[in-house]
Motif scaffolding. Structure first.
Motif, PDB file in Angstrom:
ATOM      1  N   LYS A 115     -18.397 -66.343 -44.485  1.00  0.00           N
ATOM      2  CA  LYS A 115     -17.701 -65.064 -44.592  1.00  0.00           C
ATOM      3  C   LYS A 115     -17.042 -64.938 -45.969  1.00  0.00           C
ATOM      4  O   LYS A 115     -16.400 -65.863 -46.455  1.00  0.00           O
ATOM      5  CB  LYS A 115     -16.654 -64.971 -43.487  1.00  0.00           C
ATOM      6  N   GLY A 116     -17.238 -63.791 -46.602  1.00  0.00           N
ATOM      7  CA  GLY A 116     -16.680 -63.560 -47.928  1.00  0.00           C
ATOM      8  C   GLY A 116     -17.572 -64.014 -49.062  1.00  0.00           C
ATOM      9  O   GLY A 116     -17.328 -63.673 -50.224  1.00  0.00           O
ATOM     10  N   ARG A 117     -18.610 -64.784 -48.749  1.00  0.00           N
ATOM     11  CA  ARG A 117     -19.538 -65.274 -49.782  1.00  0.00           C
ATOM     12  C   ARG A 117     -20.944 -64.701 -49.606  1.00  0.00           C
ATOM     13  O   ARG A 117     -21.648 -64.471 -50.588  1.00  0.00           O
ATOM     14  CB  ARG A 117     -19.615 -66.796 -49.749  1.00  0.00           C
ATOM     15  N   PHE A 118     -21.359 -64.510 -48.365  1.00  0.00           N
ATOM     16  CA  PHE A 118     -22.703 -64.002 -48.069  1.00  0.00           C
ATOM     17  C   PHE A 118     -22.616 -62.555 -47.592  1.00  0.00           C
ATOM     18  O   PHE A 118     -21.647 -62.157 -46.930  1.00  0.00           O
ATOM     19  CB  PHE A 118     -23.365 -64.819 -46.973  1.00  0.00           C
ATOM     20  N   THR A 119     -23.667 -61.784 -47.901  1.00  0.00           N
ATOM     21  CA  THR A 119     -23.755 -60.400 -47.440  1.00  0.00           C
ATOM     22  C   THR A 119     -25.148 -60.136 -46.901  1.00  0.00           C
ATOM     23  O   THR A 119     -26.136 -60.356 -47.609  1.00  0.00           O
ATOM     24  CB  THR A 119     -23.453 -59.419 -48.574  1.00  0.00           C
ATOM     25  N   ILE A 120     -25.211 -59.679 -45.664  1.00  0.00           N
ATOM     26  CA  ILE A 120     -26.485 -59.299 -45.064  1.00  0.00           C
ATOM     27  C   ILE A 120     -26.655 -57.792 -45.183  1.00  0.00           C
ATOM     28  O   ILE A 120     -25.682 -57.028 -45.041  1.00  0.00           O
ATOM     29  CB  ILE A 120     -26.565 -59.759 -43.585  1.00  0.00           C
ATOM     30  N   SER A 121     -27.878 -57.373 -45.456  1.00  0.00           N
ATOM     31  CA  SER A 121     -28.174 -55.941 -45.557  1.00  0.00           C
ATOM     32  C   SER A 121     -29.624 -55.717 -45.149  1.00  0.00           C
ATOM     33  O   SER A 121     -30.377 -56.667 -44.976  1.00  0.00           O
ATOM     34  CB  SER A 121     -27.923 -55.432 -46.979  1.00  0.00           C
ATOM     35  N   ARG A 122     -29.990 -54.460 -44.989  1.00  0.00           N
ATOM     36  CA  ARG A 122     -31.365 -54.160 -44.602  1.00  0.00           C
ATOM     37  C   ARG A 122     -31.805 -52.852 -45.222  1.00  0.00           C
ATOM     38  O   ARG A 122     -30.994 -51.957 -45.487  1.00  0.00           O
ATOM     39  CB  ARG A 122     -31.500 -54.109 -43.083  1.00  0.00           C
ATOM     40  N   ASP A 123     -33.115 -52.746 -45.411  1.00  0.00           N
ATOM     41  CA  ASP A 123     -33.742 -51.521 -45.892  1.00  0.00           C
ATOM     42  C   ASP A 123     -34.822 -51.177 -44.880  1.00  0.00           C
ATOM     43  O   ASP A 123     -35.912 -51.775 -44.889  1.00  0.00           O
ATOM     44  CB  ASP A 123     -34.328 -51.729 -47.285  1.00  0.00           C
ATOM     45  N   ASN A 124     -34.530 -50.245 -43.991  1.00  0.00           N
ATOM     46  CA  ASN A 124     -35.478 -49.918 -42.926  1.00  0.00           C
ATOM     47  C   ASN A 124     -36.745 -49.260 -43.458  1.00  0.00           C
ATOM     48  O   ASN A 124     -37.801 -49.358 -42.834  1.00  0.00           O
ATOM     49  CB  ASN A 124     -34.812 -49.042 -41.878  1.00  0.00           C
ATOM     50  N   ALA A 125     -36.657 -48.628 -44.601  1.00  0.00           N
ATOM     51  CA  ALA A 125     -37.847 -48.018 -45.192  1.00  0.00           C
ATOM     52  C   ALA A 125     -38.815 -49.077 -45.696  1.00  0.00           C
ATOM     53  O   ALA A 125     -40.028 -48.839 -45.770  1.00  0.00           O
ATOM     54  CB  ALA A 125     -37.450 -47.092 -46.336  1.00  0.00           C
ATOM     55  N   LYS A 126     -38.281 -50.264 -46.019  1.00  0.00           N
ATOM     56  CA  LYS A 126     -39.120 -51.350 -46.521  1.00  0.00           C
ATOM     57  C   LYS A 126     -39.341 -52.440 -45.485  1.00  0.00           C
ATOM     58  O   LYS A 126     -39.953 -53.474 -45.785  1.00  0.00           O
ATOM     59  CB  LYS A 126     -38.487 -51.957 -47.776  1.00  0.00           C
TER      60      LYS A 126
END
Length: 119
Positions: free
Chosen positions: A65-76
């Motif tokens: 927590k505070g070091r990693f970031t999860i994200s997503r691109d549904n178009a890709k």
């Protein structure tokens, strides 16, 4: 059948950064949560982070927590894990995971990508 392919792992010095990617195929990507897990040598696989179908909700293990970031691109059809301030204890094989049903357990797994953090 869902296919998950991770990429972006490598060797980095402590304090450095890496960005992992997971490309998904085989079904509609946007309707499901996605997760990242890791397994260090001699240890059990552990949860790292996950993200809901829209990207509006994320959850992290305390250790990242505070070091990693999860994200997503549904178009890709892709989910990402941005890892900053890496530590030697982050060394592990990192796996992308998807549930078989909406709200269900993670049952589809990629082959993993190795992350090695040197001190």
């Amino acid at each position: 059948q869902v296919q998950l392919v991770e990429s972006g792992g490598g060797l980095v010095q402590a304090g450095g950064s890496l960005r992992l990617s997971c490309a998904a195929s085989g079904r509609t990507f946007s309707g499901y949560a996605m997760g990242w897990f890791r397994q260090a040598p001699g240890k059990e696989r552990e949860f790292v982070a996950d993200i809901n179908w829209s990207g509006g909700n994320t959850y992290y293990a305390d250790s990242v927590k505070g070091r990693f970031t999860i994200s997503r691109d549904n178009a890709k059809n892709t989910v990402y894990l941005q890892m900053n301030s890496l530590k030697p204890e982050d060394t592990a094989v990192y796996y992308c995971a998807a549930p078989s049903t909406v709200g269900g357990p993670y049952e589809f797994w990629g082959r993993g990508t190795q992350v090695t953090v040197s001190s």
